[in-house]
Scaffold this motif. Structure first.
Motif, PDB file in Angstrom:
ATOM      1  N   LEU A  66      11.670   2.881  14.711  1.00 59.05           N
ATOM      2  CA  LEU A  66      11.432   4.296  14.652  1.00 59.05           C
ATOM      3  C   LEU A  66      10.077   5.012  15.154  1.00 59.05           C
ATOM      4  N   LEU A  67      10.100   5.659  16.182  1.00 66.22           N
ATOM      5  CA  LEU A  67       8.881   6.474  16.896  1.00 66.22           C
ATOM      6  C   LEU A  67       8.737   7.715  16.278  1.00 66.22           C
ATOM      7  N   ARG A  68       7.726   8.040  15.613  1.00 66.66           N
ATOM      8  CA  ARG A  68       7.721   9.475  15.173  1.00 66.66           C
ATOM      9  C   ARG A  68       6.271   9.828  15.289  1.00 66.66           C
ATOM     10  N   TYR A  69       5.976  11.205  15.159  1.00 61.13           N
ATOM     11  CA  TYR A  69       4.564  11.600  15.600  1.00 61.13           C
ATOM     12  C   TYR A  69       4.251  13.006  14.873  1.00 61.13           C
ATOM     13  N   ASP A  70       2.991  13.247  14.936  1.00 59.76           N
ATOM     14  CA  ASP A  70       2.652  14.669  14.302  1.00 59.76           C
ATOM     15  C   ASP A  70       2.468  15.687  15.140  1.00 59.76           C
ATOM     16  N   GLU A  71       3.236  16.763  14.973  1.00 59.52           N
ATOM     17  CA  GLU A  71       3.365  17.786  15.861  1.00 59.52           C
ATOM     18  C   GLU A  71       1.707  18.355  16.123  1.00 59.52           C
ATOM     19  N   ARG A  72       1.400  19.048  17.338  1.00 57.88           N
ATOM     20  CA  ARG A  72       0.099  19.523  17.514  1.00 57.88           C
ATOM     21  C   ARG A  72      -0.085  20.380  16.461  1.00 57.88           C
ATOM     22  N   GLY A  73      -1.283  20.553  16.109  1.00 53.86           N
ATOM     23  CA  GLY A  73      -1.704  21.325  15.018  1.00 53.86           C
ATOM     24  C   GLY A  73      -1.427  20.982  13.674  1.00 53.86           C
ATOM     25  N   CYS A  74      -0.918  19.781  13.318  1.00 52.56           N
ATOM     26  CA  CYS A  74      -0.969  19.341  11.957  1.00 52.56           C
ATOM     27  C   CYS A  74      -0.853  17.988  11.715  1.00 52.56           C
ATOM     28  N   GLY A  75      -0.767  17.364  10.566  1.00 57.37           N
ATOM     29  CA  GLY A  75      -0.913  16.039  10.317  1.00 57.37           C
ATOM     30  C   GLY A  75      -2.215  15.464  10.951  1.00 57.37           C
ATOM     31  N   ARG A 127       0.809  -1.090   0.090  1.00 59.48           N
ATOM     32  CA  ARG A 127      -0.096   0.045  -0.017  1.00 59.48           C
ATOM     33  C   ARG A 127       0.884   1.151  -0.018  1.00 59.48           C
ATOM     34  N   PHE A 128       0.425   2.286  -1.000  1.00 58.37           N
ATOM     35  CA  PHE A 128       1.405   3.474  -0.884  1.00 58.37           C
ATOM     36  C   PHE A 128       0.097   4.598  -1.267  1.00 58.37           C
ATOM     37  N   GLY A 129      -0.162   5.576  -0.413  1.00 54.14           N
ATOM     38  CA  GLY A 129      -1.047   6.318  -0.777  1.00 54.14           C
ATOM     39  C   GLY A 129      -2.344   5.899  -0.711  1.00 54.14           C
ATOM     40  N   GLN A 130      -3.402   6.060  -1.796  1.00 54.64           N
ATOM     41  CA  GLN A 130      -4.622   5.460  -2.160  1.00 54.64           C
ATOM     42  C   GLN A 130      -4.492   4.007  -2.785  1.00 54.64           C
ATOM     43  N   TYR A 131      -3.314   3.848  -3.060  1.00 53.62           N
ATOM     44  CA  TYR A 131      -3.028   2.413  -3.904  1.00 53.62           C
ATOM     45  C   TYR A 131      -2.716   1.496  -3.189  1.00 53.62           C
ATOM     46  N   ALA A 160      -0.952  12.189  17.327  1.00 47.33           N
ATOM     47  CA  ALA A 160      -0.966  11.025  16.558  1.00 47.33           C
ATOM     48  C   ALA A 160       0.613  10.636  16.450  1.00 47.33           C
ATOM     49  N   TYR A 161       0.746   9.382  16.726  1.00 46.58           N
ATOM     50  CA  TYR A 161       2.298   8.787  16.721  1.00 46.58           C
ATOM     51  C   TYR A 161       2.259   7.292  15.841  1.00 46.58           C
ATOM     52  N   ALA A 162       3.230   6.908  15.440  1.00 43.86           N
ATOM     53  CA  ALA A 162       3.475   5.752  14.663  1.00 43.86           C
ATOM     54  C   ALA A 162       4.939   4.969  15.140  1.00 43.86           C
ATOM     55  N   LEU A 163       5.000   3.673  15.430  1.00 40.72           N
ATOM     56  CA  LEU A 163       6.150   2.807  15.437  1.00 40.72           C
ATOM     57  C   LEU A 163       6.306   2.163  14.024  1.00 40.72           C
ATOM     58  N   THR A 164       7.453   2.079  13.516  1.00 41.15           N
ATOM     59  CA  THR A 164       7.723   1.620  12.522  1.00 41.15           C
ATOM     60  C   THR A 164       9.148   0.660  12.556  1.00 41.15           C
ATOM     61  N   GLY A 165       9.186  -0.493  11.870  1.00 47.92           N
ATOM     62  CA  GLY A 165      10.428  -1.285  11.870  1.00 47.92           C
ATOM     63  C   GLY A 165      10.653  -1.918  13.255  1.00 47.92           C
ATOM     64  N   HIS A 218       2.945  14.634   8.363  1.00 43.62           N
ATOM     65  CA  HIS A 218       1.597  13.990   8.153  1.00 43.62           C
ATOM     66  C   HIS A 218       1.993  12.570   8.192  1.00 43.62           C
ATOM     67  N   LEU A 219       1.513  11.920   9.367  1.00 43.31           N
ATOM     68  CA  LEU A 219       2.003  10.394   9.338  1.00 43.31           C
ATOM     69  C   LEU A 219       1.354   9.511   8.274  1.00 43.31           C
ATOM     70  N   ASP A 220       0.175  10.043   7.760  1.00 42.28           N
ATOM     71  CA  ASP A 220      -0.264   9.019   6.790  1.00 42.28           C
ATOM     72  C   ASP A 220       0.246   9.538   5.338  1.00 42.28           C
ATOM     73  N   LEU A 221       1.063  10.431   5.120  1.00 45.89           N
ATOM     74  CA  LEU A 221       1.426  10.905   4.077  1.00 45.89           C
ATOM     75  C   LEU A 221       3.031  10.517   3.641  1.00 45.89           C
ATOM     76  N   ASP A 222       3.556  11.015   4.902  1.00 42.90           N
ATOM     77  CA  ASP A 222       5.086  10.979   4.669  1.00 42.90           C
ATOM     78  C   ASP A 222       5.908   9.932   4.046  1.00 42.90           C
ATOM     79  N   ARG A 223       5.402   8.812   4.193  1.00 41.61           N
ATOM     80  CA  ARG A 223       5.964   7.532   3.692  1.00 41.61           C
ATOM     81  C   ARG A 223       5.750   7.542   2.152  1.00 41.61           C
ATOM     82  N   THR A 224       4.856   8.109   1.643  1.00 36.03           N
ATOM     83  CA  THR A 224       4.439   8.216   0.133  1.00 36.03           C
ATOM     84  C   THR A 224       5.013   9.412  -0.665  1.00 36.03           C
ATOM     85  N   ILE A 225       5.828  10.270   0.039  1.00 31.09           N
ATOM     86  CA  ILE A 225       6.209  11.351  -0.572  1.00 31.09           C
ATOM     87  C   ILE A 225       7.678  11.418  -0.695  1.00 31.09           C
TER      88      ILE A 225
END
Length: 394
Positions: free
Chosen positions: A174-183, A7-11, A132-137, A151-158
Motif C-alpha cells: 500500500l502506498l499512501r500519503y498525507d495531503e498537502r496542509g496536513c499530517g 511499536r504503536f504510538g509512543q509505546y 510525506a508518503y509511506a509504503l506498507t506491506g 497523519h502517517l505517523d498516527l493513522d495506524r495507531t487509531i
C-alpha cells in the motif's frame, strides 16, 4: 512469542522480555497483564477469545473471568487506554478481545502475523510543497489517494484507520500519503486546488517508482482519483471509489433548499473549526461516523486537531465543497468499482449513482449502513474488502 519489538504510538512492547516502554521509559505493569497484551498485539489480525486467553495465560490451569477482566483493565491502563474508551484494546461480543491499533515491528526475529515494515519518506510536489508518503506491506501495489484528514505517523495507531491498513495490505503493498496542509506534509502551502492535489499524487507515485497501479479514492480522494485516471490513463489499471462524489456540496446544490443546506453545513463546520467547540465538532464528526458513540465522535475531533491547523481545516472544507469532476468522469478508461453506503450521512448515495452513470466501464455496489467511513465493527467493512480484493484480482 518471536522476540519482536512492536511499536504503536509512543509505546514499544518487547514481546520476548515482556517489557513495555513509553517514549523510552519503562512502564511497570502486572506480568499477567503484560502477557495478555503481548498475545493481543501478536494476534491483532483477529479476535482472541476469552477461552484462549485464559488457557494461554493460565497455562492450562483455571483462570476466572474476573481475573481476566482485571488483567485487561490493567493492560489498557498501561498503554493509556480504558474500559470505556477502548481505543487500543476493544471488547468484541460475545466473548473476546482485539488489539485494534496499528503496530509495526521495530526489531527482533521478524514480523508477526499481519505486521509489516513501514518507512515514511518525503518528496516535493510541482510547486515545491513537501509531501510525506509511506509504503506498507508486500506484493503488487495499491495506491490510496489522500483524503480528509490523515497523519502517517498516527493513522495506524487509531481505531478509525488502523483496520484500513490491515485490510488494504493483504497480499499488496500500500502506498499512501498525507495531503498537502496536513499530517507530516507541509502545512504552509499556497493553494489546495484539485489540480494541486492531482499533482501531489503524481509526485508521490513517481517518487515511489510506480509505473502502473490500481488506485483507491475515499471520500473527496475519489475526485482526485478520477481526475488522475483521466490525466494519466496509461498508469491507472483499475479504479476503486469509496464514499466518493463527483461534485462537492455547493456545486451539486440545484434548489434553494439544497443551497441553503450546503451553506448551513459549511457554516457549522466553520464554527467548529474556528471555536473548537465540542458541540460543533461532534456534529461534524457524526456525518463521517453516523453510527459511532459520542466518545468516538470526540476522538475523531481530537484526531482532526492533531492532523492540521484550524486555518487549513477551513481551507480544505471550502475547496472540497467546490470540487467538480462531473465533466471529465466519462473519460475514465479503466474498469472502475464504486462502493457506497446506502444511507451515507455525509455524501448522499445519489453521488455514487452519478459516478456510476458517468464512468463507462463501472460497476456499483451499495452496502447497508450510514457510516461515511467504514469502521472496524461496521458490517459493511468485510463486504467492502471482499469486493475490493475480488475486483483487484480480476
Amino acid at each position: 512469542m518471536d522476540g519482536a519489538v512492536y511499536r504503536f504510538g509512543q509505546y514499544a512492547l518487547d514481546a520476548d522480555r515482556r517489557r513495555l516502554s513509553c517514549d523510552g521509559l519503562r512502564v511497570d505493569a502486572e506480568p499477567r497483564a503484560l502477557e495478555l497484551l503481548c498475545l493481543l498485539v501478536e494476534h491483532r489480525d483477529r479476535v482472541v477469545s476469552e477461552d484462549e486467553l485464559c488457557d494461554r495465560i493460565g497455562r492450562g490451569g483455571a483462570v476466572s473471568r474476573t481475573a481476566l477482566a482485571a488483567w485487561v483493565r490493567t493492560a489498557r491502563l498501561a498503554i493509556g487506554d480504558s474500559d470505556s474508551g477502548q481505543q487500543l484494546i476493544r471488547t468484541v461480543s460475545p466473548h473476546g478481545y482485539r488489539f485494534v491499533a496499528g503496530a509495526t515491528v521495530a526489531s527482533g526475529g521478524g514480523p508477526a502475523p499481519g505486521a509489516d515494515h513501514e518507512v515514511i519518506r518525503f518528496c516535493r510536489s510541482a510547486d515545491g510543497t513537501r509531501i510525506a508518503y509511506a509504503l506498507t506491506g508486500e506484493g503488487p501495489p495499491l495506491v490510496k489517494t489522500a483524503n480528509w484528514l490523515t497523519h502517517l505517523d498516527l493513522d495506524r495507531t487509531i481505531p478509525m484507520w488502523a483496520h484500513w491498513f490491515d485490510g488494504l495490505t493483504r497480499g499488496r503493498q500500500l502506498l499512501r500519503y498525507d495531503e498537502r496542509g496536513c499530517g507530516l506534509s507541509e502545512w504552509t502551502v499556497p493553494s489546495f486546488t484539485l489540480d494541486d492535489l492531482v499533482d501531489d499524487l503524481d509526485t508521490v507515485v513517481n517518487a515511489a517508482g510506480l509505473d502502473r497501479f490500481p488506485l483507491l479514492g475515499v471520500s473527496q480522494g475519489g475526485a482526485v482519483a478520477v481526475a488522475y485516471a483521466v490525466r494519466h490513463p496509461e498508469r491507472v489499471s483499475r479504479l476503486v471509489l469509496t464514499s466518493a462524489y463527483a461534485r462537492g456540496q455547493q456545486i451539486r446544490a440545484v434548489s434553494d433548499d439544497e443551497r441553503d443546506a450546503a451553506e448551513v453545513d459549511l457554516n457549522i463546520a466553520r464554527a467548529g473549526w474556528r471555536s473548537q467547540d465540542s458541540s460543533f465538532l461532534r456534529y461534524f464528526a457524526s456525518q463521517f461516523l453516523a453510527d459511532a458513540t459520542p466518545a468516538e465522535w470526540d476522538a475523531f475531533a481530537a484526531y482532526q486537531r492533531q492532523t492540521t491547523s484550524p486555518a487549513n481545516g477551513l481551507r480544505f472544507l471550502e475547496e472540497f465543497t467546490r470540487i467538480d469532476v462531473s465533466g471529465i468522469a466519462d473519460q475514465v478508461a479503466c474498469p472502475t468499482l464504486i462502493v457506497h453506503s446506502r444511507d451515507d450521512a455525509r455524501v448522499p448515495v445519489a453521488q455514487a449513482l452519478e459516478l456510476a452513470t458517468l464512468i463507462p466501464d463501472s460497476r456499483l455496489v451499495l452496502l447497508e449502513g450510514r457510516n461515511h467511513l467504514f469502521t472496524a465493527t461496521d458490517p459493511a467493512w468485510p463486504t467492502f474488502l471482499s469486493h475490493l480484493h475480488t475486483f483487484l484480482s480480476e
